[in-house]
Design a protein around this motif. Structure first.
Motif, PDB file in Angstrom:
ATOM      1  N   ASP A 108       0.871  -1.222   0.029  1.00 16.91           N
ATOM      2  CA  ASP A 108      -0.107   0.115  -0.227  1.00 16.91           C
ATOM      3  C   ASP A 108       0.872   1.022   0.074  1.00 16.91           C
ATOM      4  N   TRP A 109       0.233   2.385  -0.528  1.00 15.90           N
ATOM      5  CA  TRP A 109       1.034   3.675  -0.473  1.00 15.90           C
ATOM      6  C   TRP A 109       1.468   4.044   0.894  1.00 15.90           C
ATOM      7  N   ASN A 110       0.684   3.530   1.911  1.00 19.59           N
ATOM      8  CA  ASN A 110       1.037   3.916   3.454  1.00 19.59           C
ATOM      9  C   ASN A 110       2.321   3.226   3.835  1.00 19.59           C
ATOM     10  N   ASP A 111       2.719   2.020   3.073  1.00 17.54           N
ATOM     11  CA  ASP A 111       3.886   1.098   3.549  1.00 17.54           C
ATOM     12  C   ASP A 111       5.190   1.989   3.288  1.00 17.54           C
ATOM     13  N   ILE A 112       4.983   2.969   2.442  1.00 21.09           N
ATOM     14  CA  ILE A 112       6.469   3.660   2.052  1.00 21.09           C
ATOM     15  C   ILE A 112       6.367   4.951   2.764  1.00 21.09           C
ATOM     16  N   ALA A 113       7.276   4.916   3.489  1.00 17.57           N
ATOM     17  CA  ALA A 113       7.421   6.184   4.202  1.00 17.57           C
ATOM     18  C   ALA A 113       8.036   7.453   3.343  1.00 17.57           C
ATOM     19  N   GLY A 114       7.752   8.553   3.756  1.00 15.09           N
ATOM     20  CA  GLY A 114       7.786   9.861   2.898  1.00 15.09           C
ATOM     21  C   GLY A 114       7.806   9.562   1.435  1.00 15.09           C
ATOM     22  N   LEU A 115       8.507  10.172   0.788  1.00 16.86           N
ATOM     23  CA  LEU A 115       8.535  10.321  -0.643  1.00 16.86           C
ATOM     24  C   LEU A 115       7.217  10.719  -1.316  1.00 16.86           C
ATOM     25  N   GLU A 116       6.538  11.808  -0.665  1.00 20.20           N
ATOM     26  CA  GLU A 116       5.129  12.235  -0.961  1.00 20.20           C
ATOM     27  C   GLU A 116       5.270  12.620  -2.368  1.00 20.20           C
ATOM     28  N   PHE A 117       6.283  13.260  -2.886  1.00 26.12           N
ATOM     29  CA  PHE A 117       6.424  13.797  -4.352  1.00 26.12           C
ATOM     30  C   PHE A 117       6.098  12.550  -5.354  1.00 26.12           C
ATOM     31  N   ALA A 118       7.245  11.881  -5.160  1.00 24.76           N
ATOM     32  CA  ALA A 118       7.224  10.557  -6.038  1.00 24.76           C
ATOM     33  C   ALA A 118       6.084   9.673  -5.991  1.00 24.76           C
ATOM     34  N   LYS A 119       5.182   9.629  -4.816  1.00 22.61           N
ATOM     35  CA  LYS A 119       4.184   8.818  -4.471  1.00 22.61           C
ATOM     36  C   LYS A 119       3.025   9.537  -5.335  1.00 22.61           C
ATOM     37  N   THR A 120       2.827  10.721  -5.459  1.00 28.90           N
ATOM     38  CA  THR A 120       1.819  11.591  -5.951  1.00 28.90           C
ATOM     39  C   THR A 120       1.856  11.533  -7.552  1.00 28.90           C
ATOM     40  N   ALA A 121       3.211  11.830  -7.972  1.00 30.22           N
ATOM     41  CA  ALA A 121       3.485  11.865  -9.289  1.00 30.22           C
ATOM     42  C   ALA A 121       3.216  10.474  -9.901  1.00 30.22           C
ATOM     43  N   ILE A 122       3.544   9.429  -9.127  1.00 27.83           N
ATOM     44  CA  ILE A 122       3.479   8.182  -9.896  1.00 27.83           C
ATOM     45  C   ILE A 122       1.884   7.735 -10.003  1.00 27.83           C
ATOM     46  N   GLN A 123       1.015   8.065  -8.794  1.00 30.72           N
ATOM     47  CA  GLN A 123       0.011   7.991  -8.734  1.00 30.72           C
ATOM     48  C   GLN A 123      -0.741   8.519 -10.193  1.00 30.72           C
ATOM     49  N   GLU A 124      -0.364   9.704 -10.192  1.00 32.99           N
ATOM     50  CA  GLU A 124      -1.178  10.664 -11.159  1.00 32.99           C
ATOM     51  C   GLU A 124      -0.389  10.180 -12.689  1.00 32.99           C
TER      52      GLU A 124
END
Ligand SMILES: Nc1ncnc2c1ncn2[C@@H]1O[C@H](COP(=O)(O)OP(=O)(O)OP(=O)(O)O)[C@@H](O)[C@H]1O
Length: 528
Positions: free
Chosen positions: A251-267
């Motif tokens: 899950d995305w919550n399993d990954i700490a931090g990296l908010e920018f990368a997570k958002t960019a990849i989701q989008e």
């Protein structure tokens, strides 16, 4: 090539409709069959099914692979009253698989728009995957379209025909007995991951579905076998057992931090994979993503998460294993990997250490490495140019500067995955300590996070693992055999301080500068 005459379509329609009228249980069987087949075609009512078939044939008459003659044979058999409804649908399904074109169903009453879209994408995916060869048609016709009464008996009187009428279920059972090798056995080549499990109908199912499900599964297996028949079975098996990842969903919550990368990849990729109908044209997602940054920062974790969240099959391979472990066969392996992934769409292919595969050319480059690289670029291009293919390639590297221009260009989105920041390190410690017995309070955790600046996610894991050994190290060695688990003392701040002195950051600050520079020049931006 083949355009069905209106009369033939109407024949099918009335045949199916008559059976519906004759016996109400058919409508239930029809519904369950329809949903179990999970093909958009089957979500339509009978009339629309015929329309769709006609429409497909009209639009794509030149690409229809079923010959006129075969189609007529199928349809005439289908129209004979001895055929169960299951078979009627199977016949329509094969006919449709043989065609390409968009289903014409805007207003099906039975299903919601969302369900329809889901079926539609399944259908399109299935259609893309399916090449109905002549041999396949014959196998299909032999096993599925075997007449209960010989076609010649069509000349019999209507009374005889009606008296030999069978329910769809009886029909299926009879076929199972007649061709046990077809419906009795279910071949299995590897298993599917939970995240890729198929759409499950919200409708009630009954046991008669089992037959159609196993046929459907078998049908899929056969199509897959066909597509992979030119590859060495041992390679296919190996890809499925070792490279196809069947780990737990992330899950995305399993990954700490990296908010920018997570958002960019989701989008950029996850939403488009879930809703390909919205992400078209300019919104079309990139087929290649590059994750670069220091080792142990969660690049693989992100790859797994993308696969889980986009309900895709995850294939993970290290590029260096292609060049070392698969000496001389690396290029075949690359081809086989993409072929298997295409059979398991939507799929995410994660290639770690991509730099070792796509590094800048040099005079000393080995011939076999060059061939692997060329094959990889060819496959990547194939995935990039085919809009209907749901294949995402994620490359990960700690040395982005070594990638050549051709590789860079193909990975449209290049995301920097930096070291975890203070808050992410706090999160990591909290998460890692969650399952352990410890005495750390929020202040302690903050202090450890502050003292571990420059540590990667993997370093943080090592740090906490080392701290967790503190209570054991403090034990009298003679007690190790007899002490109860509950008697082991909790991890405390002192253990963490000692661990900090033992476990150092694995990333040098100089290396970090290189990533920042490369990110500025070629990266897709980041908040760091
Ligand atoms: N941001 C993070 N959130 C949670 N765990 C992380 C994070 N970063 C790293 N980890 C932990 O570190 C381990 C290694 O991470 P991972 O393999 O994803 O790193 P990587 O960037 O792919 O490394 P490499 O470049 O060496 O292949 C993971 O199993 C995970 O436990």
């Amino acid at each position: 090539m083949s355009k069905l005459k209106e009369q033939e379509l109407l024949d099918v329609y009335y045949e199916v409709k008559n059976k519906n009228d004759e016996n109400n249980t058919f409508s239930n069987t029809r519904k369950t069959t329809v949903f179990k087949h999970s093909v958009a075609l089957n979500t339509l009512d009978n009339k629309n099914t015929c329309l769709l078939l006609n429409e497909d044939l009209k639009k794509h008459s030149t690409t229809t692979l079923i010959s006129d003659e075969d189609m007529k044979k199928i349809m005439s058999r289908n129209c004979s009253r001895q055929f169960g409804l299951e078979r009627s649908f199977a016949v329509l399904q094969i006919a449709n698989l043989a065609c390409s074109g968009k289903p014409v169903c805007e207003n099906s009453e039975n299903i919601s728009e969302e369900q329809f879209q889901e079926f539609l994408s399944l259908f399109q995916e299935k259609r893309n995957r399916s090449v109905v060869t002549e041999q396949r048609q014959r196998t299909f016709m032999k096993s599925y379209v075997k007449p209960v009464i010989n076609v010649k008996e069509d000349t019999q009187s209507d009374t005889t025909k009606v008296s030999s009428f069978k329910t769809a279920r009886d029909e299926m059972n009879l076929q199972a007995k007649q061709a046990p090798n077809v419906s009795g056995q279910k071949r299995k080549l590897g298993t599917r991951r939970g995240v890729t499990s198929k759409f499950v109908s919200p409708l009630l199912s009954n046991e008669s579905n089992e037959d159609s499900t196993s046929k459907s599964q078998e049908w899929e297996d056969q199509i897959e076998d066909d597509r992979l028949k030119n590859f060495e079975p041992r390679m296919i098996e190996l890809i499925k057992s070792e490279i196809m990842d069947k780990g737990p969903p992330i899950d995305w919550n399993d990954i700490a931090g990296l908010e920018f990368a997570k958002t960019a990849i989701q989008e950029a990729v996850v939403w488009p994979m879930l809703r390909p109908d919205i992400f078209t044209g300019l919104r079309r997602p990139p087929k290649g993503i590059l994750l670069f940054g220091p080792p142990g920062t969660g690049k693989t974790l992100i790859g797994k998460c993308v696969a889980s969240q986009s309900k895709s099959t995850f294939f993970s391979i290290s590029a260096s294993s292609l060049t070392s472990k698969w000496v001389g066969e690396g290029e075949k392996m690359v081809r086989a990997l993409f072929a298997v992934a295409r059979c398991h769409q939507p799929a995410v292919i994660f290639i770690d250490e991509i730099d070792s595969l796509l590094s800048q050319r040099s005079d000393t480059e080995h011939e076999s490495s060059r061939r692997i690289k060329t094959e990889f670029l060819v496959q990547l291009d194939g995935a990039t140019t085919d809009n209907d293919e749901k294949l995402l390639v994620i490359g990960a590297t700690n040395r982005p500067q070594e990638l050549d221009e051709a590789a860079r260009r193909r990975f449209v989105k290049r995301l920097y995955i930096p070291l975890p920041e203070l808050q992410a390190r706090q999160e990591l410690i909290e998460r890692l300590m969650l399952k352990e017995k410890h005495q750390l309070n929020a202040e302690n955790i903050l202090e450890i996070a502050q003292l571990s600046e420059g540590y990667s996610g993997a370093d943080m894991r090592n740090l906490c693992a080392d701290a967790s050994m503190g209570p054991i190290r403090s034990l009298d060695i003679n007690l190790i055999h007899s002490i109860q688990t509950a008697e082991v003392r909790p991890i405390n701040m002192n253990d963490c301080r000692l661990a900090l002195s033992r476990v150092k950051s694995s990333v040098s600050p100089n290396d970090l500068d290189q990533y920042v520079v490369w990110n500025k020049t070629y990266g897709s931006g980041s908040l760091c």
